[in-house]
Design an enzyme around this catalytic site. Structure first.
Site, PDB file in Angstrom:
ATOM      1  N   LEU A 188      55.702  53.948  69.236  1.00  0.00           N
ATOM      2  CA  LEU A 188      55.993  55.207  69.416  1.00  0.00           C
ATOM      3  C   LEU A 188      55.742  56.514  68.218  1.00  0.00           C
ATOM      4  CD1 LEU A 188      58.501  56.201  72.242  1.00  0.00           C
ATOM      5  CD2 LEU A 188      58.722  57.528  70.103  1.00  0.00           C
ATOM      6  N   LEU A 189      55.460  57.370  69.139  1.00  0.00           N
ATOM      7  CA  LEU A 189      54.402  58.893  68.610  1.00  0.00           C
ATOM      8  C   LEU A 189      56.267  60.021  68.975  1.00  0.00           C
ATOM      9  CD1 LEU A 189      51.689  60.815  68.381  1.00  0.00           C
ATOM     10  CD2 LEU A 189      53.310  61.335  70.073  1.00  0.00           C
ATOM     11  N   ASP A 225      57.721  64.009  68.404  1.00  0.00           N
ATOM     12  CA  ASP A 225      57.694  65.864  68.126  1.00  0.00           C
ATOM     13  C   ASP A 225      55.839  65.650  66.809  1.00  0.00           C
ATOM     14  OD1 ASP A 225      59.758  65.045  69.538  1.00  0.00           O
ATOM     15  OD2 ASP A 225      60.579  66.351  68.109  1.00  0.00           O
ATOM     16  N   TYR A 235      63.171  63.133  60.146  1.00  0.00           N
ATOM     17  CA  TYR A 235      63.370  63.635  61.824  1.00  0.00           C
ATOM     18  C   TYR A 235      62.995  64.990  61.977  1.00  0.00           C
ATOM     19  CZ  TYR A 235      66.779  61.421  64.584  1.00  0.00           C
ATOM     20  OH  TYR A 235      67.043  59.796  65.340  1.00  0.00           O
ATOM     21  N   SER A 236      62.617  65.537  62.740  1.00  0.00           N
ATOM     22  CA  SER A 236      61.121  66.723  63.306  1.00  0.00           C
ATOM     23  C   SER A 236      61.278  68.044  61.739  1.00  0.00           C
ATOM     24  CB  SER A 236      60.920  67.278  64.353  1.00  0.00           C
ATOM     25  OG  SER A 236      60.460  66.580  64.694  1.00  0.00           O
TER      26      SER A 236
HETATM   27  C1  FRU Z   1      63.030  65.436  69.699  1.00  0.00           C
HETATM   28  C2  FRU Z   1      63.356  65.515  68.623  1.00  0.00           C
HETATM   29  C3  FRU Z   1      64.261  66.128  67.634  1.00  0.00           C
HETATM   30  C4  FRU Z   1      64.911  65.099  66.552  1.00  0.00           C
HETATM   31  C5  FRU Z   1      63.480  63.852  66.635  1.00  0.00           C
HETATM   32  C6  FRU Z   1      63.631  62.741  66.368  1.00  0.00           C
HETATM   33  O1  FRU Z   1      61.975  65.646  70.687  1.00  0.00           O
HETATM   34  O2  FRU Z   1      64.926  64.875  69.652  1.00  0.00           O
HETATM   35  O3  FRU Z   1      65.169  66.967  67.774  1.00  0.00           O
HETATM   36  O4  FRU Z   1      64.449  65.868  65.588  1.00  0.00           O
HETATM   37  O5  FRU Z   1      62.784  63.915  68.053  1.00  0.00           O
HETATM   38  O6  FRU Z   1      62.578  61.455  66.585  1.00  0.00           O
END
Ligand code: FRU
Length: 494
Positions: A45-46, A48, A107-108
């Site tokens: 899965l891809l 952000d 995370y992002s």
């Molecule tokens: C948005 C999110 C971000 C988080 C990331 C985790 O889609 O929920 O807030 O950093 O995806 O994959």
């Protein structure tokens, strides 16, 4: 999906045996939905886009990635470099979950330059034994040869008092040698917020306060903030979660949009007009922007949404990124146009000029699965226009334009497969001006529709049979005079 226990979701791909990974790759490569000119996950899965930047003559594009299947699990950053934002070279997984703080996902985050070097600021996601979330903000340095060194300690170790552990997605903004981070947050009243931090040395970050908007009660969490100045305006992008649908607005599970006006970065007050959605299709979320080599503001989004299952899941992968778009503000309106460099993908041009009416079903003999189609509406006396793409005897993808209401409707309900659960069967937008042009980018399983030269964009995944390749035009009543320009697009995405 029953097999996706927490244990399976939080497994490192480095711990999985090679034959299992190879079998997954093979399954993914056989998927009939693989894209040809969009960034998509090699497996799994891809979500952000992350760490977007033009640095030292190269574009860096990363994305959230769970390698082992089409679900949200242990996230890595997977990185590409590019010279033109059209052709991409895979660097592979870069930021990996290999510390205690990021044991449940890197995370992002975003990219920035400091003293001539490339850095990433990102969120580390940790779950304790009771599965409580612990979010910390980190920085990593990227060396000239691409090696990543994480700073030994978080640069922001906890959310400020009054906010929950939903605290993530730092977007760094640099002004006059001062570094600001805009961070997605939730206050203890369960309201979405954006917090502002400040640093001059990128190690010490001072919490300055929350960005004051007039959207006090606007969803329970605001993810993925972004802030920039464009054509004399200040723009704040974010993704509010928990907004009720209103007629034809806010129909996707979560929203992605912006407020525009003037931001006082010292007082942290944003004077702004209404919140607008960035995209009016079914599948758009978590966009991030950056400046390209010409100083243009470019936006790339995730062509997908959380908590929705997609037909490619059974093939072991999900989602892709959107094509890059140039943002401008013209006469007070945000416009989004595909980057010009995409013209490099054009081959085999076909054109047609002619009338369409109620009976014209096949104005032109084109068909295809990966193409750009520009429809110029030269004279419209019809009540409603119907454009169909990826159509066959049994299925279709329909764009309707209602002339009187200036309303564009996108309907994929007659595709053979559909994402689930999804609210309603259509997405709509009301244009500010009569429709004069549709520019569509169609890849194997997606469509990005730019209306009136960037006035509105509608982005959606589409899942038709490979045999559904037709293009049709007709009207409800009355006739329309049109010019069609179609280019096959030859991408090299893997
Ligand atoms: C948005 C999110 C971000 C988080 C990331 C985790 O889609 O929920 O807030 O950093 O995806 O994959």
């Amino acid at each position: 999906m029953a097999q996706w226990t927490n244990e399976a979701r939080y497994q490192k791909y480095e711990d999985v045996d090679q034959s299992t990974l190879d079998a997954l790759t093979e399954k993914v490569n056989q998927s009939e939905y693989r894209q040809t000119f969009h960034i998509q996950p090699t497996t799994g899965l891809l979500n952000d886009p992350n760490g977007l930047i033009y640095f030292n003559g190269t574009y860096y594009i990363s994305h959230q990635w769970f390698p082992l299947g089409p679900v949200h699990g242990l996230k890595y950053w997977y990185t590409y470099t590019s010279k033109d934002l059209v052709h991409f070279d895979a660097v592979g997984p870069t930021l990996k979950p290999d510390t205690k703080d990021d044991s449940h996902g890197v995370y992002s985050g975003s990219a920035f330059e400091y003293h001539g070097h490339l850095y990433y600021m990102y969120t580390a996601n940790h779950r304790d034994e009771d599965w409580n979330r612990i979010s910390t903000q980190h920085i990593a340095k990227v060396s000239k040869d691409g090696e990543i060194t994480k700073f030994p300690k978080p640069v922001i170790g906890a959310p400020p008092f009054g906010y929950t552990q939903h605290f993530r997605d730092p977007k760094v903004y640099v002004k006059d040698d001062v570094y600001y981070a805009f961070i997605a947050a939730q206050n203890i009243d369960k309201q979405g917020r954006i917090l502002q931090y400040r640093s001059t040395d990128i190690v010490n970050w001072e919490f300055q306060g929350e960005v004051k908007t007039n959207l006090d009660d606007f969803g329970f969490m605001w993810e993925c903030p972004d802030y920039f100045n464009l054509n004399g305006y200040d723009v704040l992008l974010f993704c509010p979660q928990g907004i009720e649908a209103e007629e034809e607005r806010f129909k996707n599970i979560y929203q992605s949009g912006y407020i525009m006006g003037q931001y006082d970065i010292n007082q942290m007050t944003m004077n702004h007009a209404d919140f607008h959605e960035l995209d009016y299709g079914f599948d758009f979320y978590a966009p991030q922007t950056f400046l390209d080599e010409h100083g243009q503001r470019i936006l790339i989004g995730w062509m997908g949404l959380p908590e929705v299952d997609y037909p490619s899941d059974v093939d072991g992968w999900a989602h892709c990124l959107t094509i890059p778009r140039v943002l401008t503000i013209e006469e007070g309106n945000l416009r989004q146009r595909p980057i010009k460099a995409l013209e490099q993908l054009r081959t085999n041009k076909e054109t047609a000029l002619g009338y369409a009416n109620k009976f014209t079903k096949q104005l032109h003999p084109y068909e295809g699965k990966q193409y750009e189609l520009i429809i110029d509406i030269l004279d419209n006396e019809a009540t409603e226009l119907y454009f169909e793409v990826r159509t066959s005897k049994t299925e279709t993808t329909l764009i309707t334009y209602n002339t009187k209401e200036q309303k564009v409707t996108f309907d994929r309900s007659e595709n053979s497969q559909l994402p689930t659960p999804v609210e309603g069967t259509t997405r709509t937008t009301y244009l500010d001006t009569p429709l004069t042009q549709l520019q569509m980018f169609i890849d194997t399983s997606s469509i990005e529709i730019f209306c009136n030269n960037g006035e509105r964009v509608m982005t959606s995944r589409i899942f038709t049979d490979a045999s559904a390749t037709g293009i049709k035009t007709s009207t409800e009543s009355g006739q329309v005079y049109l010019r069609f320009t179609k280019y096959d697009l030859k991408g090299d995405a893997e």
